[in-house]
Design a protein around this motif. Structure first.
Motif, PDB file in Angstrom:
ATOM      1  N   GLY A  22      25.916  -6.316   5.394  1.00 24.50           N
ATOM      2  CA  GLY A  22      25.141  -5.336   4.936  1.00 24.50           C
ATOM      3  C   GLY A  22      25.271  -5.065   3.529  1.00 24.50           C
ATOM      4  O   GLY A  22      26.057  -5.523   2.741  1.00 24.50           O
ATOM      5  N   ASP A  23      24.236  -4.643   3.027  1.00 27.04           N
ATOM      6  CA  ASP A  23      23.806  -4.230   1.426  1.00 27.04           C
ATOM      7  C   ASP A  23      23.825  -2.849   1.185  1.00 27.04           C
ATOM      8  O   ASP A  23      22.984  -2.114   1.587  1.00 27.04           O
ATOM      9  N   PHE A  24      25.129  -2.313   0.559  1.00 26.10           N
ATOM     10  CA  PHE A  24      25.270  -0.973   0.296  1.00 26.10           C
ATOM     11  C   PHE A  24      26.191  -0.759  -0.847  1.00 26.10           C
ATOM     12  O   PHE A  24      27.011  -1.385  -1.060  1.00 26.10           O
ATOM     13  N   GLN A  25      25.851   0.020  -1.749  1.00 26.50           N
ATOM     14  CA  GLN A  25      26.663   0.380  -3.032  1.00 26.50           C
ATOM     15  C   GLN A  25      27.878   1.224  -2.564  1.00 26.50           C
ATOM     16  O   GLN A  25      27.690   2.087  -1.705  1.00 26.50           O
ATOM     17  N   CYS A  26      28.909   0.870  -3.168  1.00 18.46           N
ATOM     18  CA  CYS A  26      30.232   1.790  -2.904  1.00 18.46           C
ATOM     19  C   CYS A  26      29.770   3.167  -3.163  1.00 18.46           C
ATOM     20  O   CYS A  26      29.471   3.828  -4.027  1.00 18.46           O
ATOM     21  N   PRO A  27      30.075   4.181  -2.155  1.00 18.01           N
ATOM     22  CA  PRO A  27      29.925   5.491  -2.425  1.00 18.01           C
ATOM     23  C   PRO A  27      30.801   6.095  -3.490  1.00 18.01           C
ATOM     24  O   PRO A  27      30.699   7.233  -3.959  1.00 18.01           O
ATOM     25  N   GLU A  28      31.944   5.520  -3.626  1.00 16.26           N
ATOM     26  CA  GLU A  28      33.098   6.098  -4.578  1.00 16.26           C
ATOM     27  C   GLU A  28      32.691   5.992  -5.819  1.00 16.26           C
ATOM     28  O   GLU A  28      32.749   6.739  -6.700  1.00 16.26           O
ATOM     29  N   CYS A  29      33.032   4.569  -6.406  1.00 18.97           N
ATOM     30  CA  CYS A  29      32.472   4.223  -7.779  1.00 18.97           C
ATOM     31  C   CYS A  29      31.273   3.942  -7.968  1.00 18.97           C
ATOM     32  O   CYS A  29      30.812   3.956  -9.175  1.00 18.97           O
ATOM     33  N   GLU A  30      30.311   3.759  -6.974  1.00 23.62           N
ATOM     34  CA  GLU A  30      28.897   3.371  -7.217  1.00 23.62           C
ATOM     35  C   GLU A  30      28.413   2.239  -8.250  1.00 23.62           C
ATOM     36  O   GLU A  30      27.768   2.056  -8.928  1.00 23.62           O
ATOM     37  N   LEU A  31      29.620   1.316  -8.380  1.00 24.94           N
ATOM     38  CA  LEU A  31      29.354   0.061  -9.262  1.00 24.94           C
ATOM     39  C   LEU A  31      29.491  -1.056  -8.603  1.00 24.94           C
ATOM     40  O   LEU A  31      28.949  -2.126  -9.296  1.00 24.94           O
ATOM     41  N   HIS A  32      29.782  -1.198  -7.249  1.00 22.44           N
ATOM     42  CA  HIS A  32      30.295  -2.561  -6.547  1.00 22.44           C
ATOM     43  C   HIS A  32      29.425  -2.379  -5.268  1.00 22.44           C
ATOM     44  O   HIS A  32      29.337  -1.504  -4.778  1.00 22.44           O
ATOM     45  N   LYS A  33      28.886  -3.611  -4.680  1.00 18.66           N
ATOM     46  CA  LYS A  33      28.507  -3.755  -3.267  1.00 18.66           C
ATOM     47  C   LYS A  33      29.656  -3.648  -2.472  1.00 18.66           C
ATOM     48  O   LYS A  33      30.723  -4.424  -2.473  1.00 18.66           O
ATOM     49  N   LEU A  34      29.646  -3.036  -1.406  1.00 13.60           N
ATOM     50  CA  LEU A  34      30.838  -2.995  -0.278  1.00 13.60           C
ATOM     51  C   LEU A  34      30.650  -4.250   0.247  1.00 13.60           C
ATOM     52  O   LEU A  34      29.729  -5.041   0.353  1.00 13.60           O
ATOM     53  N   GLN A  35      31.777  -4.823   0.829  1.00 17.34           N
ATOM     54  CA  GLN A  35      32.082  -6.162   1.681  1.00 17.34           C
ATOM     55  C   GLN A  35      32.717  -5.627   3.115  1.00 17.34           C
ATOM     56  O   GLN A  35      33.240  -4.546   3.080  1.00 17.34           O
ATOM     57  N   SER A  36      32.805  -6.618   3.958  1.00 26.28           N
ATOM     58  CA  SER A  36      33.271  -6.140   5.306  1.00 26.28           C
ATOM     59  C   SER A  36      34.464  -7.443   5.557  1.00 26.28           C
ATOM     60  O   SER A  36      34.132  -8.464   5.196  1.00 26.28           O
ATOM     61  N   GLU A  37      35.313  -6.911   6.354  1.00 24.77           N
ATOM     62  CA  GLU A  37      36.323  -7.889   7.091  1.00 24.77           C
ATOM     63  C   GLU A  37      36.409  -7.452   8.675  1.00 24.77           C
ATOM     64  O   GLU A  37      36.610  -6.336   8.946  1.00 24.77           O
ATOM     65  N   ASP A  38      36.016  -8.493   9.533  1.00 26.10           N
ATOM     66  CA  ASP A  38      36.576  -8.093  10.835  1.00 26.10           C
ATOM     67  C   ASP A  38      37.814  -8.504  11.379  1.00 26.10           C
ATOM     68  O   ASP A  38      38.214  -9.639  10.853  1.00 26.10           O
ATOM     69  N   ARG A  39      38.366  -8.039  12.234  1.00 28.40           N
ATOM     70  CA  ARG A  39      39.625  -8.087  13.121  1.00 28.40           C
ATOM     71  C   ARG A  39      39.383  -8.080  14.455  1.00 28.40           C
ATOM     72  O   ARG A  39      38.813  -7.051  14.615  1.00 28.40           O
ATOM     73  N   TYR A  40      39.681  -9.111  15.229  1.00 32.40           N
ATOM     74  CA  TYR A  40      39.501  -8.960  16.555  1.00 32.40           C
ATOM     75  C   TYR A  40      40.856  -8.632  17.447  1.00 32.40           C
ATOM     76  O   TYR A  40      42.019  -9.210  16.861  1.00 32.40           O
ATOM     77  N   SER A  41      40.684  -8.063  18.365  1.00 34.48           N
ATOM     78  CA  SER A  41      41.975  -7.421  19.071  1.00 34.48           C
ATOM     79  C   SER A  41      42.398  -8.424  20.006  1.00 34.48           C
ATOM     80  O   SER A  41      41.305  -8.874  20.905  1.00 34.48           O
ATOM     81  N   GLU A  42      43.321  -9.163  20.084  1.00 36.15           N
ATOM     82  CA  GLU A  42      43.892  -9.839  21.105  1.00 36.15           C
ATOM     83  C   GLU A  42      43.981  -9.136  22.655  1.00 36.15           C
ATOM     84  O   GLU A  42      43.776  -9.696  23.656  1.00 36.15           O
ATOM     85  N   ALA A  43      44.419  -8.223  22.342  1.00 37.37           N
ATOM     86  CA  ALA A  43      44.510  -7.276  23.593  1.00 37.37           C
ATOM     87  C   ALA A  43      43.398  -6.751  24.470  1.00 37.37           C
ATOM     88  O   ALA A  43      43.207  -6.892  25.580  1.00 37.37           O
ATOM     89  N   ASN A  44      42.426  -6.789  23.541  1.00 39.25           N
ATOM     90  CA  ASN A  44      41.052  -6.422  24.010  1.00 39.25           C
ATOM     91  C   ASN A  44      40.039  -7.297  23.313  1.00 39.25           C
ATOM     92  O   ASN A  44      39.358  -6.669  22.375  1.00 39.25           O
TER      93      ASN A  44
END
Length: 70
Positions: A22-44
């Motif tokens: 996604g393309d979204f500016q940080c709501p806190e500092c409003e200087l950087h684009k947000l990034q994401s990281e996924d973690r998958y559950s082994e249990a589910n």
């Protein structure tokens, strides 16, 4: 967190719940684009935790999502 920032985080969550690049500016500092990281559950294997974060100020927001590709 003030209500304006909360609204922006919710908007970012909606965008990143559909698209991990996604393309979204940080709501806190409003200087950087947000990034994401996924973690998958082994249990589910149908569960996914997506953390949205700002590489500049370190602000974070975590989503727990259901995977439909499994």
């Amino acid at each position: 967190m003030n209500s304006n920032k909360t609204i922006k985080w919710v908007e970012a969550g909606k965008i990143f719940s559909r698209d991990p690049k996604g393309d979204f500016q940080c709501p806190e500092c409003e200087l950087h684009k947000l990034q994401s990281e996924d973690r998958y559950s082994e249990a589910n294997p149908r569960e996914l935790q997506r953390t949205i974060f700002c590489p500049g100020c370190g602000a974070r927001y975590t989503l727990r999502l259901r995977r439909y590709d499994k």
